[in-house]
Design a protein around this motif. Sequence first.
Motif, PDB file in Angstrom:
ATOM      1  N   LEU A 178      41.660  16.393 -49.536  1.00  0.00           N
ATOM      2  CA  LEU A 178      41.169  16.616 -48.591  1.00  0.00           C
ATOM      3  C   LEU A 178      41.037  15.312 -47.618  1.00  0.00           C
ATOM      4  O   LEU A 178      41.235  15.188 -46.432  1.00  0.00           O
ATOM      5  CB  LEU A 178      39.464  17.115 -48.512  1.00  0.00           C
TER       6      LEU A 178
ATOM      7  N   ALA B 172      38.103  24.119 -46.336  1.00  0.00           N
ATOM      8  CA  ALA B 172      37.249  22.773 -46.015  1.00  0.00           C
ATOM      9  C   ALA B 172      37.925  21.912 -45.014  1.00  0.00           C
ATOM     10  O   ALA B 172      37.102  21.345 -44.350  1.00  0.00           O
ATOM     11  CB  ALA B 172      37.537  21.944 -47.429  1.00  0.00           C
TER      12      ALA B 172
ATOM     13  N   HIS C 167      35.684  20.958 -41.870  1.00  0.00           N
ATOM     14  CA  HIS C 167      35.101  19.607 -42.119  1.00  0.00           C
ATOM     15  C   HIS C 167      34.565  18.606 -41.018  1.00  0.00           C
ATOM     16  O   HIS C 167      33.543  17.827 -41.223  1.00  0.00           O
ATOM     17  CB  HIS C 167      36.354  18.632 -42.821  1.00  0.00           C
TER      18      HIS C 167
ATOM     19  N   ALA D 104      28.306  20.293 -43.167  1.00  0.00           N
ATOM     20  CA  ALA D 104      28.042  21.150 -44.366  1.00  0.00           C
ATOM     21  C   ALA D 104      26.875  22.361 -43.830  1.00  0.00           C
ATOM     22  O   ALA D 104      27.044  23.365 -44.106  1.00  0.00           O
ATOM     23  CB  ALA D 104      27.686  20.485 -45.507  1.00  0.00           C
TER      24      ALA D 104
ATOM     25  N   GLU E 186      29.490  14.689 -41.401  1.00  0.00           N
ATOM     26  CA  GLU E 186      29.795  15.554 -42.542  1.00  0.00           C
ATOM     27  C   GLU E 186      28.600  16.378 -42.922  1.00  0.00           C
ATOM     28  O   GLU E 186      28.698  17.447 -43.510  1.00  0.00           O
ATOM     29  CB  GLU E 186      30.155  14.495 -43.701  1.00  0.00           C
TER      30      GLU E 186
ATOM     31  N   LEU F  16      33.029  24.411 -51.638  1.00  0.00           N
ATOM     32  CA  LEU F  16      33.459  24.323 -50.196  1.00  0.00           C
ATOM     33  C   LEU F  16      32.639  23.447 -49.366  1.00  0.00           C
ATOM     34  O   LEU F  16      32.827  22.541 -48.688  1.00  0.00           O
ATOM     35  CB  LEU F  16      33.452  25.574 -49.511  1.00  0.00           C
TER      36      LEU F  16
ATOM     37  N   LEU G 221      32.791  19.921 -50.244  1.00  0.00           N
ATOM     38  CA  LEU G 221      34.104  19.216 -49.930  1.00  0.00           C
ATOM     39  C   LEU G 221      33.530  18.767 -48.624  1.00  0.00           C
ATOM     40  O   LEU G 221      34.051  17.647 -47.944  1.00  0.00           O
ATOM     41  CB  LEU G 221      34.936  20.052 -50.022  1.00  0.00           C
ATOM     42  N   VAL G 222      33.138  19.697 -47.803  1.00  0.00           N
ATOM     43  CA  VAL G 222      32.838  19.405 -46.279  1.00  0.00           C
ATOM     44  C   VAL G 222      31.832  18.484 -46.400  1.00  0.00           C
ATOM     45  O   VAL G 222      31.728  17.403 -45.480  1.00  0.00           O
ATOM     46  CB  VAL G 222      32.405  20.677 -45.642  1.00  0.00           C
TER      47      VAL G 222
ATOM     48  N   HIS H 143      33.384  14.665 -47.181  1.00  0.00           N
ATOM     49  CA  HIS H 143      34.664  14.620 -47.052  1.00  0.00           C
ATOM     50  C   HIS H 143      34.687  13.096 -46.605  1.00  0.00           C
ATOM     51  O   HIS H 143      36.092  12.576 -46.561  1.00  0.00           O
ATOM     52  CB  HIS H 143      35.284  15.390 -46.088  1.00  0.00           C
TER      53      HIS H 143
END
Length: 558
Positions: A429, A250, A254, A347, A343, A373, A376-377, A380
């Motif tokens: 993160l 991640a 990111h 993703a 972001e 994953l 999170l990306v 973030h």
Amino acid sequence: MIGTPFQQDVLRRLSTLGPVYIVGGAVRDVQLGIPLKDVDAVTAIPFHQIEKNLSDWGYTPHVIGDHQPTISLFRDKARIDISLLAGNVEADALRRDFTINAIYQDVRTGEIKDPLEGLQALSQRMLRACGRAEERFQEDPLRILRLIRLAIRYDFLIEQDTWRAANENLTLLKSVALERVSEELGRILVLDQVDRALGLLDDLHYIEEYIPELYRLKGLEQNKFHTKDAWDHTRHVVKNAPPQVLLRLAALFHDLGKWETASRECHAWGTVTRTDEGYYLDKFQLFGKDIERWTNKEVEIHGGRLDNRQDTIVIKRIKPLKSRPEVPFQWVVNGKRHFLQHEKDSARLVKELLSRFRWSVVLPGGKKGEQELLYLVGHHMLGTLTFINEMRGERDNPKINGKARRFAWQVGWDGQYYKTQKVENLLDLWKADFLGGKQDAEKNLYRLDWIQREIRRESADLEERGRLLDWGFFERFACSKGLAGQHYGQFKEHVRKHVMLNTKNTLTDLRFLEQEYKFFSKLPLKNSLDPKARAASSTGVNPWHREAAKPTSQCGKA
């Protein structure tokens, strides 16, 4: 002898049948004084004889592989792999990857055999391919990635010819199974000095060849809050993240979307028009929220003009035009550097990247790990955006408690369970990103830690509160209203959120449930309530007080 009592017993018994040699990482790590778990051994004893004897001795051998079969045995966390010796020790050594892994120990005598001077390479802290480097990499191109991992893990130099051969044969990695590549990259990502490993992968041109979305971050200037370009920032964020594959991946991905969203602050004026390709203002295509309501209206836009698509403006703010300047476009003097909504693009790019690897083989939960994953990306920046005022110094404890609780619920509730680990992952993160080269990060770290402590406190309370909820009273109430199936599930989720976010609300408070039911029944997005419930409501009699309003077999099915 090398190994656990279990491994030693297996090797001693086998050595009564013929010569057996311990080789590879076990011998190497003993020489370096590093604890070991797994042991590799080679022997000329026929495989069918090894398998039969191991079974007779009470072991359970597993034959793995077809081209070069290996017999594996496991006990607790210890493992031993036994493969066939390729002729003699000297010939066998030439088929191995690096000389430090071609050191042999005779099980019966303890004698060390070192046909390719692997011990000298260990003392020199040098990685050198066995024999002709290009042949070793052509036999198994995955050794190119293993070269990087070993160099960083043991802090070794790479011999010049070995490095050159790795570089020249880099494209052969395309022929390696995606699962094997992903596993090796996963091992690299959890190294202590992972930032150096990423630097070596870049020097090797691996990043440029296989992850160009990451490579183009090199030299990408960031805003005034950062001290590093996007690539160096990424390397530091990866190092700052806990050594878990999910978090390191991640962190690595990111900011992939920053190249596509990199922009400089600008103003634009004119009339918003709509075409089949999208929304436009003069020659600029527009991206942002709620643009459609400004169609055919004169507006002033404050946003960012993309570096790499200079005919595009990402909207930050839009408002009615009050006065038209002489020119339809102007840069903001000393304007900010923007990566608006990067972001989301990150993703999207990660989703495209998933097909080039098999991260599911190294991520906890497999395919679900890939979804985590992506989450999170794509989220973030959520912490930074949610607590932007607190990070600037506003400390209002009642306010922060409520925001922290809502944040934890938004992140941790997945529709079925509340997962504190999901919250922890996003917090980890966020902190890794914060410390990845931002101005005054160390100076303001106490604010971030304060916010994250509040979130963790609320998250723990949410988990405990969710565990203690008793839905019995609620179920009887919902059934009395005639709610079943989808409507029951929707109402339950509606009530759950209010109970979890506000501790004053309880599932046994009839007044609260009636209030929420009244609100819920008017929501426009819900399907019409059950006819039975509408009929009961129209009588003016509360069916909750009737004994007949007991759960039916259908009631409560969501």
